[in-house]
Design a protein around this motif. Sequence first.
Motif, PDB file in Angstrom:
ATOM      1  N   HIS A   7       0.827  -1.205   0.000  1.00 16.30           N
ATOM      2  CA  HIS A   7       0.000   0.000   0.000  1.00 16.30           C
ATOM      3  C   HIS A   7       0.866   1.262   0.000  1.00 16.30           C
ATOM      4  O   HIS A   7       0.563   2.241  -0.694  1.00 16.30           O
ATOM      5  CB  HIS A   7      -0.935  -0.001   1.214  1.00 16.30           C
ATOM      6  CG  HIS A   7      -1.956   1.107   1.178  1.00 16.30           C
ATOM      7  ND1 HIS A   7      -1.726   2.344   1.736  1.00 16.30           N
ATOM      8  CD2 HIS A   7      -3.198   1.155   0.632  1.00 16.30           C
ATOM      9  CE1 HIS A   7      -2.785   3.112   1.551  1.00 16.30           C
ATOM     10  NE2 HIS A   7      -3.696   2.416   0.879  1.00 16.30           N
ATOM     11  N   PHE A  62      -8.146   3.396  -7.177  1.00 20.59           N
ATOM     12  CA  PHE A  62      -8.285   2.528  -6.005  1.00 20.59           C
ATOM     13  C   PHE A  62      -7.902   3.250  -4.711  1.00 20.59           C
ATOM     14  O   PHE A  62      -8.551   3.086  -3.674  1.00 20.59           O
ATOM     15  CB  PHE A  62      -7.412   1.282  -6.185  1.00 20.59           C
ATOM     16  CG  PHE A  62      -7.255   0.453  -4.940  1.00 20.59           C
ATOM     17  CD1 PHE A  62      -8.281  -0.378  -4.496  1.00 20.59           C
ATOM     18  CD2 PHE A  62      -6.078   0.513  -4.201  1.00 20.59           C
ATOM     19  CE1 PHE A  62      -8.130  -1.138  -3.335  1.00 20.59           C
ATOM     20  CE2 PHE A  62      -5.919  -0.247  -3.048  1.00 20.59           C
ATOM     21  CZ  PHE A  62      -6.950  -1.072  -2.615  1.00 20.59           C
ATOM     22  N   LEU A  63      -6.867   4.077  -4.766  1.00 22.17           N
ATOM     23  CA  LEU A  63      -6.370   4.755  -3.567  1.00 22.17           C
ATOM     24  C   LEU A  63      -7.282   5.919  -3.177  1.00 22.17           C
ATOM     25  O   LEU A  63      -7.674   6.728  -4.015  1.00 22.17           O
ATOM     26  CB  LEU A  63      -4.953   5.272  -3.803  1.00 22.17           C
ATOM     27  CG  LEU A  63      -3.873   4.210  -4.044  1.00 22.17           C
ATOM     28  CD1 LEU A  63      -2.566   4.871  -4.458  1.00 22.17           C
ATOM     29  CD2 LEU A  63      -3.663   3.355  -2.796  1.00 22.17           C
ATOM     30  N   LYS A  64      -7.587   6.011  -1.908  1.00 27.06           N
ATOM     31  CA  LYS A  64      -8.481   7.056  -1.414  1.00 27.06           C
ATOM     32  C   LYS A  64      -7.897   8.449  -1.636  1.00 27.06           C
ATOM     33  O   LYS A  64      -8.624   9.402  -1.968  1.00 27.06           O
ATOM     34  CB  LYS A  64      -8.747   6.837   0.084  1.00 27.06           C
ATOM     35  CG  LYS A  64      -9.752   7.809   0.677  1.00 27.06           C
ATOM     36  CD  LYS A  64      -9.995   7.504   2.151  1.00 27.06           C
ATOM     37  CE  LYS A  64     -10.984   8.490   2.761  1.00 27.06           C
ATOM     38  NZ  LYS A  64     -11.209   8.207   4.207  1.00 27.06           N
ATOM     39  N   SER A  65      -6.585   8.592  -1.484  1.00 30.32           N
ATOM     40  CA  SER A  65      -5.948   9.910  -1.576  1.00 30.32           C
ATOM     41  C   SER A  65      -5.921  10.464  -2.995  1.00 30.32           C
ATOM     42  O   SER A  65      -5.784  11.674  -3.198  1.00 30.32           O
ATOM     43  CB  SER A  65      -4.511   9.836  -1.040  1.00 30.32           C
ATOM     44  OG  SER A  65      -3.746   8.893  -1.790  1.00 30.32           O
ATOM     45  N   THR A  66      -6.046   9.599  -4.011  1.00 29.60           N
ATOM     46  CA  THR A  66      -5.957  10.053  -5.412  1.00 29.60           C
ATOM     47  C   THR A  66      -7.227   9.772  -6.208  1.00 29.60           C
ATOM     48  O   THR A  66      -7.291  10.106  -7.392  1.00 29.60           O
ATOM     49  CB  THR A  66      -4.769   9.369  -6.121  1.00 29.60           C
ATOM     50  OG1 THR A  66      -4.897   7.938  -5.979  1.00 29.60           O
ATOM     51  CG2 THR A  66      -3.453   9.824  -5.516  1.00 29.60           C
ATOM     52  N   ARG A  67      -8.226   9.175  -5.572  1.00 26.06           N
ATOM     53  CA  ARG A  67      -9.446   8.786  -6.307  1.00 26.06           C
ATOM     54  C   ARG A  67     -10.175   9.995  -6.891  1.00 26.06           C
ATOM     55  O   ARG A  67     -10.540  10.000  -8.069  1.00 26.06           O
ATOM     56  CB  ARG A  67     -10.385   8.004  -5.377  1.00 26.06           C
ATOM     57  CG  ARG A  67     -11.623   7.426  -6.087  1.00 26.06           C
ATOM     58  CD  ARG A  67     -12.457   6.619  -5.111  1.00 26.06           C
ATOM     59  NE  ARG A  67     -11.647   5.548  -4.540  1.00 26.06           N
ATOM     60  CZ  ARG A  67     -11.696   5.169  -3.264  1.00 26.06           C
ATOM     61  NH1 ARG A  67     -12.491   5.812  -2.418  1.00 26.06           N
ATOM     62  NH2 ARG A  67     -10.951   4.183  -2.839  1.00 26.06           N
ATOM     63  N   VAL A  68     -10.389  11.020  -6.068  1.00 31.69           N
ATOM     64  CA  VAL A  68     -11.131  12.204  -6.541  1.00 31.69           C
ATOM     65  C   VAL A  68     -10.392  12.913  -7.672  1.00 31.69           C
ATOM     66  O   VAL A  68     -10.993  13.221  -8.708  1.00 31.69           O
ATOM     67  CB  VAL A  68     -11.423  13.165  -5.369  1.00 31.69           C
ATOM     68  CG1 VAL A  68     -12.028  14.463  -5.895  1.00 31.69           C
ATOM     69  CG2 VAL A  68     -12.380  12.510  -4.383  1.00 31.69           C
ATOM     70  N   GLU A 115       0.970   4.172  -2.832  1.00 32.31           N
ATOM     71  CA  GLU A 115       0.737   5.570  -2.452  1.00 32.31           C
ATOM     72  C   GLU A 115       1.834   6.485  -2.984  1.00 32.31           C
ATOM     73  O   GLU A 115       1.601   7.672  -3.247  1.00 32.31           O
ATOM     74  CB  GLU A 115       0.669   5.686  -0.918  1.00 32.31           C
ATOM     75  CG  GLU A 115      -0.626   5.181  -0.296  1.00 32.31           C
ATOM     76  CD  GLU A 115      -1.735   6.220  -0.361  1.00 32.31           C
ATOM     77  OE1 GLU A 115      -1.496   7.318  -0.884  1.00 32.31           O
ATOM     78  OE2 GLU A 115      -2.841   5.921   0.124  1.00 32.31           O
TER      79      GLU A 115
END
Length: 455
Positions: free
Chosen positions: A199, A419-425, A203
Amino acid sequence: MAQNNNFKRSLSNSQIQLIALGGTIGTGLFLGVGDSIKKAGPAIILIYALVGFFLFLMMRALGELILSDLEKHTYTDFITKYLGKRIGLSSGYLYWLAYITLAMAEMTAWGIYFQFWFPKMPLWLPVTVTVLILLSINIISAKVFGNFEFSFAILKILTVLCFVAFITFMALFGKKTYFGALSLSNMYKYRGFFPNGLHGVLEGIQMAIFSFVGIEMIGFTASEAQDPKKIMPKAINQMPIRIILFYILAILSILAVIPWNKIAISYSPFVQVLNVVGIKNSASFFNFVVITAAVSSTNSIIYSSGRLLFSLCYGREGRWNKTMGHISRNMLPQSALIFSALMIALAPVLILLIGNDAFNFISAVTTSIFLLMWIIMLITYLVYVKTDRKDLTFKLPLAPFSDYVLIAFFSLVVLILLFLKSTRVPMLVAIVISILLSLILKLQDSDFFKSKVKK
């Protein structure tokens, strides 16, 4: 006098070599690398090496594409030829927007670091003044741009080389710091080489790619290079050396001084390293270097985005296209350069809307848009290889198989960012923007829209 779409070939071999070399050094290295190290640990070295390898192969493909037809000024000209006008136009505007957001990210970093010296100065003032100065440089001539960028590139290159040389000197002579002796054992002493597991590696990918975005910018210089067939291959083939020198060795130097879990992310790790080894008051110097890196990148982006917008509009009907597709008396796309610079100058507005996380968000959106564009470019190259490949000495090895591998890799990175929360938006924002651009341009070409315009 009839105008043509050929620019003046005024960029020399040394200028393009230094522009290509300096183009690998920006705020992604000076600012973003600390955040990447914090997320991935020492494994960030593998990430930069992996991303650098695939980008080198991509540049071999794009370099071959550019050299196959030097009458074309931008990659979108090739997209139009091999994928069709509609895809070429929509991807062209998406690509132009990618450069604008990249410059906004650079100017955001620039403004924040400028406030280090003048904390009460409003952010919009230095950003606006800087953009206007850079615009003035770009609309004089390509040669003036080349000289300016040449100087900036030398400063960035010497700074990184001196940093690596100084840390190497300290390590060889057994110098100690607050964290002990300088040692590469920091690479595995603190929970191993992969301290945050898979992970953490995933990231770290986004900022690593952001560090390299715009690396294909050298392709824009082909139409103004004095000898592109000689210069372009040399500049592209030197990429592995640049990646090793300016990223891997710089990160190794940082980790030799400071354990990865002690890296600060609130300011440049380069400043932290120099403070730790006993060089006080280094913040102002590196503050100047980071500002220089941001200004240099923005200077190159104004150059590239102006030519890209010109290429999208040249020869097309309508007031907008006539204005942006016009070449000035000194053979420059002046209107396109001015409009691109004005858009970049809106960076402070985004900072006000997004807040303190503006740099991270804008850089993530920029990374996402570039990923989509790289995939489109590689698909374009695939069609070129299968239908119209020229007999060139400079080619992508093992094509088309290697091109399939490149498309698969960058597509996988897109899925990772979703998939990653920090880059999804940010990734979703990039996808939505690309869809909206396509729909808007499709509507403009529709009979319904044309009939409304005529009325």
